[in-house]
Design a protein around this motif. Structure first.
Motif, short mmCIF file in Angstrom:
data_model
loop_
_atom_site.label_atom_id
_atom_site.label_comp_id
_atom_site.label_asym_id
_atom_site.label_seq_id
_atom_site.Cartn_x
_atom_site.Cartn_y
_atom_site.Cartn_z
N GLY A 283 0.63 -1.35 -0.07
CA GLY A 283 0.10 -0.33 0.17
C GLY A 283 0.84 1.63 0.06
N SER A 284 -0.01 2.47 -0.50
CA SER A 284 1.06 3.40 -0.16
C SER A 284 0.35 5.06 0.86
CB SER A 284 0.62 4.67 -1.67
OG SER A 284 1.72 3.11 -2.57
N ALA A 285 0.33 6.00 0.69
CA ALA A 285 -0.08 6.82 1.67
C ALA A 285 0.69 8.21 1.36
CB ALA A 285 -0.01 6.11 3.37
N VAL A 286 0.18 9.08 1.66
CA VAL A 286 0.42 10.39 1.94
C VAL A 286 0.00 11.65 3.13
CG1 VAL A 286 0.06 12.67 0.17
CG2 VAL A 286 0.12 10.53 -1.13
N ALA A 287 1.36 11.88 3.21
CA ALA A 287 0.84 12.21 5.25
C ALA A 287 1.12 14.03 4.92
CB ALA A 287 1.93 11.72 5.89
N GLY A 288 0.90 14.64 5.07
CA GLY A 288 0.94 16.20 5.56
C GLY A 288 1.07 16.74 6.49
N LEU A 289 0.17 17.89 7.37
CA LEU A 289 1.07 18.60 8.09
C LEU A 289 0.09 17.80 9.30
CD1 LEU A 289 1.31 22.49 7.53
CD2 LEU A 289 3.51 20.95 8.62
N ARG A 290 -0.96 17.48 8.64
CA ARG A 290 -2.60 17.46 9.05
C ARG A 290 -2.91 16.31 9.21
NH1 ARG A 290 -3.65 20.50 13.60
NH2 ARG A 290 -5.17 19.07 14.05
N GLU A 291 -3.85 16.10 7.64
CA GLU A 291 -3.37 14.52 7.00
C GLU A 291 -3.18 13.51 5.98
OE1 GLU A 291 -6.94 14.58 7.07
OE2 GLU A 291 -7.13 16.83 7.68
N CYS A 292 -4.00 12.24 6.67
CA CYS A 292 -3.19 11.45 5.74
C CYS A 292 -3.76 10.61 5.14
CB CYS A 292 -2.31 10.56 6.77
SG CYS A 292 -1.63 9.00 6.45
N ARG A 293 -3.56 10.24 3.92
CA ARG A 293 -4.58 9.17 2.75
C ARG A 293 -3.72 8.34 2.15
NH1 ARG A 293 -8.90 11.91 1.47
NH2 ARG A 293 -9.37 14.53 2.02
#
Length: 383
Positions: A283-293
């Protein structure tokens, strides 16, 4: 409930980060909550002692927040036996010497990074602190961001399978200062004053990569000064001598590869000012300061490359949002709480001056890699 006062010398809190994140949103926020409950019938009450070079700024800051203790005399503050902790958020070039003084005075140390201007100095600080028997910590705030805490949850839960790669994008357009004021101080763009995006950001990338994915074993970087002319706080033009962008490739222990772009000369076309994409076999994820998908292997679409037709898929809509599953406090405040518990209860804490030295090492090697145009190994840092 017993209230115990801890006096904290806070040096450099007239600056943006020291004032907003450390003084207001951490120490004063703890006071607004009634102090830090240590869980043993004791509440720790932080009492800041403001330290700096500008008397007028210190007095105004103290009056604004109802504080009574401030001084321009660091030596006198460090000689005060009532002061237990020394915190440093000064410009980088002034930090190392001040930390040495604080260690010699027997104060516990909590400091912004980089801890020194070079690896030798950073390691010396760690050795001095160990010999003095004091407790010491380095700010590693991005580990406490909601987005990265969710990402850590995924890593710990085995969501990714084998992690293959990490791609990071950080930055924004910092105005040159001529027709709009710059969002960062002018010293950030002068190498002789300890400025530069590598010195500023590579220590962050070291601990993010180290804590989430594995130790950095090599670095290859290319730096640039995209905007060589800027205007300072008085509106005077100056030549930028430090890098304002860096493009780095990092090999990680375990085989994953990380690529992180850092720039103060980029206009944002992202969801957040920093984003990390992690790709793994499952799987993959994209995380920022607050959100993660996330996008799991079982739910990964099958796009087909066809440059002759317009895209028919909304790729970002194919990702699932990771729930909060809890409340996230300010990251700086959360780490302050851990450090204060460490000092007063001995609670575990591993973000110390040796961890800070790893960040200094990576910045030093990143600059050297760019200057020499080659990939460099990153030796393990030990005392």
């Amino acid at each position: 409930m017993e209230r115990r006062t801890v006096h904290i010398a806070m040096n450099g809190v007239t600056g943006r980060m020291g004032h907003r994140q450390h003084l207001v949103r951490s120490i004063l926020a703890l006071r607004e909550e009634g102090g830090l409950d240590l869980g043993d019938g004791t509440v720790l009450w932080p009492e800041p002692v403001l330290v700096g070079r500008r008397e007028d700024a210190l007095r105004a800051l103290a009056e604004r927040h109802g504080l009574t203790r401030w001084s321009t005399d660091l030596d006198a503050v460090l000689a005060d036996d009532s002061v237990e902790i020394y915190f440093d958020a000064q410009v980088t070039s002034a930090r190392e010497e001040a930390l040495k003084k604080a260690i010699a005075a027997g104060k516990h140390i909590y400091t912004e990074k980089p801890t020194a201007t070079g690896l030798d100095g950073a390691l010396e600080l760690a050795r001095l602190a160990r010999a003095a028997g004091i407790r010491h910590g380095v700010v590693q705030d991005k580990l406490f961001l909601p987005g990265l805490r969710k990402l850590k949850r995924l890593v710990d839960g085995g969501f990714f399978g084998q992690i293959l790669s990490v791609r990071g994008e950080f930055g924004y357009w910092v105005f040159e200062g001529d027709w709009q004021s710059a969002q960062r101080p002018s010293w950030n763009y002068r190498r002789e004053d300890g400025g530069g995006i590598v010195v500023d950001m590579f220590p962050h990338w070291e601990y993010v990569l180290h804590e989430l994915f594995g130790r950095v074993t090599s670095v290859q970087a290319l730096t640039a000064t995209h905007l060589p002319r800027r205007w300072d706080e008085q509106g005077k033009p100056y030549t930028a001598t430090a890098d304002d962008a860096a493009y780095g490739v990092f090999e990680l222990e375990g085989g994953a590869v990380a690529q992180i772009n850092s720039s103060w000369a980029v206009r944002v076309h992202r969801e957040e000012l920093v984003e990390f994409q992690v790709d793994g076999t499952e799987g993959s994820a994209v995380a920022g300061l607050r959100e993660c998908r996330v996008q799991h292997r079982s739910a990964t679409p099958k796009p087909v490359w066809n440059p002759d037709l317009p895209a028919t898929e909304a790729f970002r809509e194919q990702w699932q949002k990771v729930p909060d599953n809890g409340e996230f406090d300010n990251g700086f405040k959360a780490q302050w709480e851990l450090f204060l518990r460490h000092v007063h209860t001995g609670a575990p804490y591993h973000w110390d001056l040796l961890a800070g030295a790893r960040g200094v090492q990576l910045a030093e090697l990143g600059l050297r890699s760019s200057a020499e145009g080659r990939r460099l190994a990153v030796p393990e840092v030990t005392l």
